[in-house]
Design an enzyme around this catalytic site. Structure first.
Site, PDB file in Angstrom:
ATOM      1  N   ASP A 190      56.993   8.555  38.476  1.00  0.00           N
ATOM      2  CA  ASP A 190      56.115   7.737  39.282  1.00  0.00           C
ATOM      3  C   ASP A 190      56.173   6.337  38.685  1.00  0.00           C
ATOM      4  OD1 ASP A 190      54.021   7.032  40.948  1.00  0.00           O
ATOM      5  OD2 ASP A 190      52.587   7.376  39.333  1.00  0.00           O
ATOM      6  N   LYS A 191      55.829   5.338  39.433  1.00  0.00           N
ATOM      7  CA  LYS A 191      55.873   4.009  38.838  1.00  0.00           C
ATOM      8  C   LYS A 191      54.507   3.604  38.287  1.00  0.00           C
ATOM      9  CE  LYS A 191      56.013  -0.091  40.904  1.00  0.00           C
ATOM     10  NZ  LYS A 191      55.203  -0.952  40.068  1.00  0.00           N
ATOM     11  N   THR A 192      53.565   3.506  39.205  1.00  0.00           N
ATOM     12  CA  THR A 192      52.271   2.982  38.789  1.00  0.00           C
ATOM     13  C   THR A 192      51.585   3.961  37.862  1.00  0.00           C
ATOM     14  OG1 THR A 192      52.186   2.099  40.998  1.00  0.00           O
ATOM     15  CG2 THR A 192      50.196   1.919  39.671  1.00  0.00           C
ATOM     16  N   PHE A 220      41.000  -1.457  54.107  1.00  0.00           N
ATOM     17  CA  PHE A 220      42.424  -1.404  53.810  1.00  0.00           C
ATOM     18  C   PHE A 220      42.957  -0.038  54.224  1.00  0.00           C
ATOM     19  CE2 PHE A 220      45.898  -0.155  51.083  1.00  0.00           C
ATOM     20  CZ  PHE A 220      46.724  -1.271  51.146  1.00  0.00           C
ATOM     21  N   THR A 268      58.039   5.842  44.134  1.00  0.00           N
ATOM     22  CA  THR A 268      56.809   5.081  44.107  1.00  0.00           C
ATOM     23  C   THR A 268      56.355   4.780  45.518  1.00  0.00           C
ATOM     24  OG1 THR A 268      55.820   3.006  43.450  1.00  0.00           O
ATOM     25  CG2 THR A 268      58.177   2.987  43.841  1.00  0.00           C
ATOM     26  N   ARG A 308      58.024   3.161  48.685  1.00  0.00           N
ATOM     27  CA  ARG A 308      57.225   3.454  49.868  1.00  0.00           C
ATOM     28  C   ARG A 308      57.208   4.944  50.186  1.00  0.00           C
ATOM     29  NH1 ARG A 308      54.155   0.109  49.895  1.00  0.00           N
ATOM     30  NH2 ARG A 308      54.431  -2.063  50.398  1.00  0.00           N
ATOM     31  N   ASN A 333      48.465  11.788  43.309  1.00  0.00           N
ATOM     32  CA  ASN A 333      49.550  11.768  44.286  1.00  0.00           C
ATOM     33  C   ASN A 333      50.868  12.272  43.704  1.00  0.00           C
ATOM     34  OD1 ASN A 333      49.790   9.622  42.610  1.00  0.00           O
ATOM     35  ND2 ASN A 333      50.588   8.229  44.163  1.00  0.00           N
ATOM     36  N   ASP A 334      50.892  12.484  42.413  1.00  0.00           N
ATOM     37  CA  ASP A 334      52.111  13.008  41.807  1.00  0.00           C
ATOM     38  C   ASP A 334      52.065  14.515  41.643  1.00  0.00           C
ATOM     39  OD1 ASP A 334      52.958  10.363  41.415  1.00  0.00           O
ATOM     40  OD2 ASP A 334      51.697  10.248  39.634  1.00  0.00           O
TER      41      ASP A 334
END
Lengths: 382, 903
Positions: free
Chosen positions: B185-187, B328, B462, B579, B609-610
């Site tokens: 994952d990135k973040t 958002f 990501t 994305r 989310n991972d």
């Protein structure tokens, strides 16, 4: 023998400068793992590395040690005198041919035969007399387990109620068999005697010692006669029956020597130690060296082996029958060295392995030199 | 929200996602609320997200099963051979039932075929020790105890969160040494998820807050006092921009002190202890922006009674009443607020991703800012654009009613709201853009580099924007300057004239040609590629395109697309998927996992989310990050920081793999050479199932005599020390693809076992050609035979392990020498007593008598030596091409000699 480096890493494994004092009293209880050498996989360790350089000397050493041992073994084995006579009586010409045949058998008379042989060399020191059987499966599973050790150990209850393993040699005539089982039942019972034919024609019986042929522990601990009967074994064994194949009960195996009678008869004990292979030999008698030490135990010359067959009751042949399964019967006279009986195998094995190691040492030395150079070259460009 | 108050007229209000209280939420500003529970039981997110956590099995276990099948076949064939030969042998007259060995009546009566069957079964029982049942126990013990070393490792201890690594499963230790694909994952994983406002751009002018940034031990020191802004843009624009930053968000102010402890525990919220004012928001970006504005003089004071208070540069309090928040959402990728100033102006502030803002503002404003936005994006910052619009009273009235209607709609509420939002957020004017940096994790680049060096392919999955993700990849050195990037994104798909599908295929073919066909043929060995200067490829794909690849409009193409895609990916060192939806992450992992050669995959992530990805991969790693414990709870291993991954894989994984692989091979080997003499003995005992060894030896062999040394080995072995493993990532490649448990090593071990078994048996067989082995002429029987073979066996097998042991701790010493000593002691003891409970005293003084025979000693020594000789020889000869070969030396300046010294 090995290149080694002893490595004790310092046990301080702190990699976090900020973690100091995390275990202080009163602070938040830290889950920081213990910083022990074991838990951090930093136990001091000896790290041997086998390299050509370290193994090479080892190979040479092995070669240098093994070859002399091998030569010693080989020479020792070769010096052992061994003489083997087959008295099965397969050939018509064989003196024991008649006794091994069915038809010539007269049930009232015993059968005996004399096998003449000549010793070319003198047998010094104690001579050991073995009988050998071949194709006789003493190591057959059904056979090996067909015994009752507690009965043989003198246990009264087992005497009268032997183990089921002894079937079908457990009972006869509604009495319990002692000793029960297939092994005891098939006790080797040819009587072997040895005579020396003096050059002048007279015949001297050679004294054969019956004791000392079984393991000491077997004779004194593992095998024991049942207690009672005031030493009279016939009373002790009165409620038992003799094994079906036997001519005489167990307490008459050696009536002359109470210490070699009954279960502690050494012939029985030797027989009860089942052989490892279908062709085997068992110690039968010992010919002790003469006291004067001047004449050899068995001087070279002519001898006669007198075989007396005691009859196995259920059997059709008078002798100890081996021909039904293509067996052979032998008598072996042998001297003994510190390594046991004659067996060139060990000597050859040691010489071979020693030479192979030595040879490998040479080859490795060669490779090592070559490789060592190549390795150096390879390092230079980097 | 207050839905109903007694004194008020009942009014209709809508309840939407913003009214939902999620698990773990805490009440703020109110003592109690009334609520209705929606989504219960199986409908909760947690239940829906719960994938049946299928049991993860390691590749080692699969190898074990394969080997087991082989040994089972050997066992059965042995039994069949023996049974057949037995009946062949018995058919000869006088063999089956000689006079001295009669059968019982029962045996005679048994039906022939039944007898054959029972014979077969007896042989199976006799040889069953070839199946190493005890291996399973040992393997489990090894895994269980072995996993403690991860937990205990001090290097995994993070002083910030005061926690070390967490091991949730002990089944996958060795899998850590087999990883080929890393999905990260990135973040929060590659980056710290700790946002920092870097710069903004107002009306085309850049405002950088700090010029010098001191970077020490991963913590940025900010130069506290407010920076003087260089007046580049007009003051009005500046202030408008800063006001927009202060107003357009959903941040809440945390009262100092009182709720601090509460805030600490909140999932997904960021307590900010370093300022006197803390902000809490669902997204760390917003906090960063508000704080950024604060540094420029506009402080957001909080929201009270729908009034947002701002202290401006002149230290005046400005109040704005918050009319609407246009939330958002990831589709719109922007949010807006409608506020009313004191003077009655109605303003709409909107901030969002550039791609969603630019079409909605006047085009002439875009160009000036786009430059900055793009540059910031390539530098790895997260960029947002800010726009505003002034609403007239009429416009607002229309909007108000429209929004109200949409919110109350019972059907298609989302769509209606969306349409309303879109309608509102048009014709805005762009005021500026912001750049927020998500800083890299400590040692992220080093870790990634090491993993790549270890031959792992790294996929970054990501949800972020491509540019941001790409720059993170550059920062992490996943993409290097020389890396050729193959992009497959919506943008590349659309710049052609042709249809998207066609373009996709065209691109795929093109990339395939470049990355796969033209690439130098990759050696399919254990040691492979990429160090010798061949072109490296990086692949970038985005979520939309991935959907297209995975589910093409025509089903027929699906396999073609997939295989092309996979082949390209497999030849790229790094693949970046941006994305991505959480589900897509899992989809990708699954696709790679099931691809040819079924490579071992590892997923690492920190957030909820991972989770799907973590569960899907062979090994799931959770980072004890800021986004709650979801990932940690669902992971197989959890580590505090990304940098710990390096040691976890390169050192722990490598060692575990080597240990367990050796353990498995050793167990098969030692049981083979244990039972082979017993098999051979059948040829000499009339196929009568006579065991060679005593029952006690048969049972104790695996339990007592040979189990501890291998257990000690499999827990403590370090064939290469940890420091070197960490320094030379390439060492990891030598065990890649299950290298130690492939058929070749298995064959080697099996042949070794067979060789030794033959040695043991026939060596003693030749010795027993004259069983008079004692110097008093007495002979040995079958139990002596077995005991000599067994003694040679135990010593050989243990010494073989001793030869393989590279790391002798005192535990190894005591296990190895202790086991041998125990064997000798036990044999004396077992043979020294007439055991009352035994029917047969088979071993009575057998061992002692054996030791009294010189020949037995000599044969034992030579057989041990001879059995180990090939092993020693191989070890010496193999060294030049061994594990620390010149190839390794070429990569690192260390030569083997140096390694030896350092180790």
């Amino acid at each position: 023998m090995m290149a080694s480096s002893y490595n004790a890493k310092e046990e301080d494994g702190h990699h976090h400068p900020g973690s100091v004092g995390s275990g202080g009293p009163g602070g938040v209880k830290s889950k920081k793992p213990d910083n022990t050498a074991f838990k951090q996989q930093r136990l001091p360790a000896w790290q041997p590395i086998l390299t050509a350089g370290t193994v090479l000397p080892a190979f040479f050493m092995i070669g240098l040690i093994f070859i002399p041992i091998g030569i010693g073994l080989f020479v020792t084995s070769n010096n052992i005198k061994e003489f083997e006579i087959d008295y099965t009586g397969v050939d018509m010409s064989s003196p024991c041919f008649n006794c091994s045949q069915n038809y010539s058998w007269n049930s009232t008379s015993s059968c005996s035969c004399s096998v003449p042989f000549t010793l070319d060399q003198a047998f010094e020191s104690n001579v050991f007399m073995y009988y050998g059987l071949s194709n006789f499966y003493q190591n057959h599973r059904r056979y090996v387990k067909s015994r009752d050790d507690s009965q043989l150990n003198g246990d009264k209850s087992s005497l009268l109620n032997p183990s089921k393993e002894c079937e079908p040699y457990r009972t006869s005539d509604k009495k319990q068999i002692a000793p029960c089982g297939a092994i005891a039942n098939s006790l080797f019972n040819d009587t072997l005697e040895l005579f020396y034919i003096h050059p002048n024609g007279s015949r001297f019986a050679i004294n054969l010692v019956k004791t000392g042929i079984a393991w000491w522990t077997d004779k004194h601990v593992k095998f024991r006669n049942p207690a009672g009967g005031d030493g009279n074994l016939s009373i002790v064994f009165q409620d038992t029956s003799k094994p079906v194949n036997w001519r005489k009960p167990v307490y008459e195996l050696d009536p002359n020597d109470p210490d070699n009678n009954g279960f502690i008869n050494e012939d029985l004990i030797v027989w009860m130690r089942t052989a490892a292979l279908p062709t085997f030999r068992k110690l039968y008698r010992i010919i002790q060296k003469k006291k004067d030490n001047m004449t050899p135990t068995l001087p070279p010359g002519d001898y006669i082996l007198e075989v007396t067959y005691s009859i196995l009751t259920i059997n059709v042949t008078p002798d100890y029958p081996v021909r039904s399964f293509d067996g052979r019967k032998r008598v072996i006279l042998s001297t003994i060295s510190w390594m046991g009986g004659k067996n060139p195998f060990l000597g050859i094995a040691y010489i071979t392995v020693g030479s192979v190691c030595f040879f490998l040492g040479v080859v490795l030395l060669f490779i090592h030199h070559k490789y060592g150079n190549r390795n150096n070259n390879a390092d230079i460009p980097n | 929200m207050h839905i109903y108050k007694p004194e008020q007229e009942p009014a209709v209000r809508s309840l939407g996602p913003e009214n939902l209280l999620l698990k773990g939420a805490t009440l703020k500003n109110t003592k109690k609320i009334y609520g209705v529970s929606v989504y219960t039981g199986m409908e909760t997110k947690m239940a829906l997200n719960y994938q049946g956590k299928s049991q993860k099995r390691s590749a080692v276990e699969k190898s074990i099963n394969a080997f087991l099948c082989v040994y089972l076949c050997i066992l059965i064939s042995k039994a069949v051979v023996c049974t057949t030969l037995k009946y062949v042998w018995q058919s000869k007259e006088g063999q089956d039932e000689p006079w001295y060995n009669q059968k019982t009546q029962k045996e005679k009566d048994t039906f022939m075929y039944l007898k054959m069957f029972t014979d077969f079964l007896s042989f199976m029982v006799l040889f069953n020790f070839i199946i190493p049942v005890s291996m399973y126990v040992t393997v489990e013990m090894q895994k269980f105890f072995g996993s403690f070393f991860i937990k205990w490792d001090n290097d995994f201890f993070d002083p910030e969160i005061k926690e070390g690594a967490l091991v949730n499963t002990s089944d996958l230790n060795e899998e850590l040494g087999q990883v080929e694909y890393v999905f990260t994952d990135k973040t929060g994983t590659l980056t710290q998820n700790n946002m920092e406002f870097i710069e903004c751009c107002i009306d085309g002018f850049q405002y950088r807050q700090r010029d010098v940034r001191s970077e020490l031990d991963g913590f940025t020191v900010t130069d506290g006092p407010v920076h003087k802004l260089q007046p580049k843009a007009g003051v009005e624009k500046e202030e408008l921009f800063l006001r927009a930053l202060c107003l357009c968000h959903t941040v809440q102010v945390k009262e100092a002190g009182s709720e601090e402890t509460l805030g600490d525990r909140l999932d997904g919220m960021l307590p900010k202890p370093e300022e006197e004012r803390g902000f809490i928001a669902s997204s760390p970006d917003e906090v960063a922006l508000v704080k950024g504005a604060m540094k420029y003089g506009f402080t957001f004071l909080g929201l009270e009674n729908k009034k947002m208070k701002i202290r401006n540069r002149q230290n005046d309090i400005e109040e704005y009443s918050l009319l609407h928040v246009l939330n958002f959402d990831p589709v719109r990728r922007r949010m807006s607020v409608i506020v009313q100033t004191r003077s009655g102006e109605t303003l709409l502030f909107c901030k969002g991703a550039d791609s969603s803002i630019f079409p909605r503002v006047r085009p002439e404003e875009v160009d000036r800012i786009r430059l900055h936005v793009e540059r910031n994006a390539t530098e790895g910052y997260r960029t947002l654009c800010v726009a505003y619009k002034q609403l007239t009273a009429e416009e607002y009235m229309v909007a108000e009613t429209g929004l109200q209607d949409a919110r109350l709609a019972l059907q298609d509420r989302e769509e209606k709201l969306m349409a309303m939002y879109n309608q509102l957020e048009t014709g805005m004017s762009l005021i500026g853009a912001t750049a927020v940096e998500d800083r890299l994790q400590e040692e992220a680049a080093e870790t990634m580099e090491a993993l790549q060096g270890a031959g792992m392919k790294i996929w970054v999955l990501t949800g972020d924007k491509m540019e941001t993700a790409k720059s993170t990849c550059y920062a992490c050195r996943l993409f290097q300057r020389g890396t050729e990037l193959l992009e497959l994104t919506v943008r590349t798909l659309e710049d052609g004239r042709s249809k998207r599908e066609e373009r996709l295929l065209e691109l795929l073919r093109d990339y395939h040609k470049r990355a796969v066909q033209d690439a130098p043929p990759v050696r399919t060995g254990v040691v492979t590629r990429s160090w010798c200067g061949s072109q490296e490829y990086g692949f970038i794909i985005d979520g939309a395109t991935l959907t297209l690849v995975m589910n093409p409009p025509r089903d027929a193409d699906a396999s073609l697309y997939r295989s092309l895609f996979l082949q390209i990916c497999q030849n790229c060192t790094t693949v970046l998927c941006c994305r991505m939806a959480p589900l897509q992450k899992a989809q990708i992992v699954k696709m790679v996992k099931n691809s040819k050669g079924s490579p071992i995959t590892l997923s690492i992530g920190d957030g909820a989310n991972d989770v799907s990805m973590i569960l899907e991969a062979h090994v799931g790693i959770g980072i004890k990050g800021k986004e709650g414990r979801q990932a940690v709870r669902n992971s197989d291993y959890a580590i505090p920081k990304l940098k710990h991954l390096k040691k976890l894989l390169l050192a722990h994984g490598h060692l575990y793999y080597v240990r367990i692989a050796h353990l498995v091979q050793y167990f098969f080997y030692k049981n083979l050479c244990f039972i082979l003499p017993q098999f051979l003995y059948q040829f000499f005992c009339g196929y009568s199932q006579q065991p060679l060894y005593d029952a006690a030896y048969l049972t104790m062999y695996n339990i007592c005599f040979t189990s501890l040394p291998i257990l000690a080995y499999s827990l403590l072995e370090q064939h290469i020390c940890i420091e070197i493993l960490l320094d030379n990532a390439t060492l990891y490649r030598e065990i890649a693809k299950n290298a130690m448990l492939r058929w070749r090593p298995f064959l080697y071990w099996t042949l070794l076992g067979i060789f030794q078994g033959l040695m043991f048996f026939f060596g003693v067989r030749f010795l027993f050609s004259n069983p008079a082995l004692q110097d008093n002429g007495q002979v040995f029987g079958n139990w002596s035979y077995g005991t000599i073979v067994f003694t040679v066996l135990v010593f050989t097998v243990t010494l073989k392990l001793a030869l393989d042991t590279r790391h002798w701790t005192w535990l190894n010493h005591s296990a190895i020498w202790g086991s041998l000593a125990f064997y000798v002691f036990f044999s004396f003891f077992w043979g020294g007593i007439i055991w009352p409970f035994l029917k047969q005293q088979r071993l009575y003084f057998v061992f002692a008598n054996m030791l009294s025979s010189v020949s037995a000693w000599l044969v034992i020594i030579i057989l041990i030596l001879l059995s180990l000789l090939p092993e020693i020889l191989l070890m010496v000869l193999r060294k030049p091409r061994g594990p620390l070969s010149r190839q390794t030396a070429a990569v690192t300046p260390l030569s083997y000699k140096h390694l030896k010294e350092r180790c």
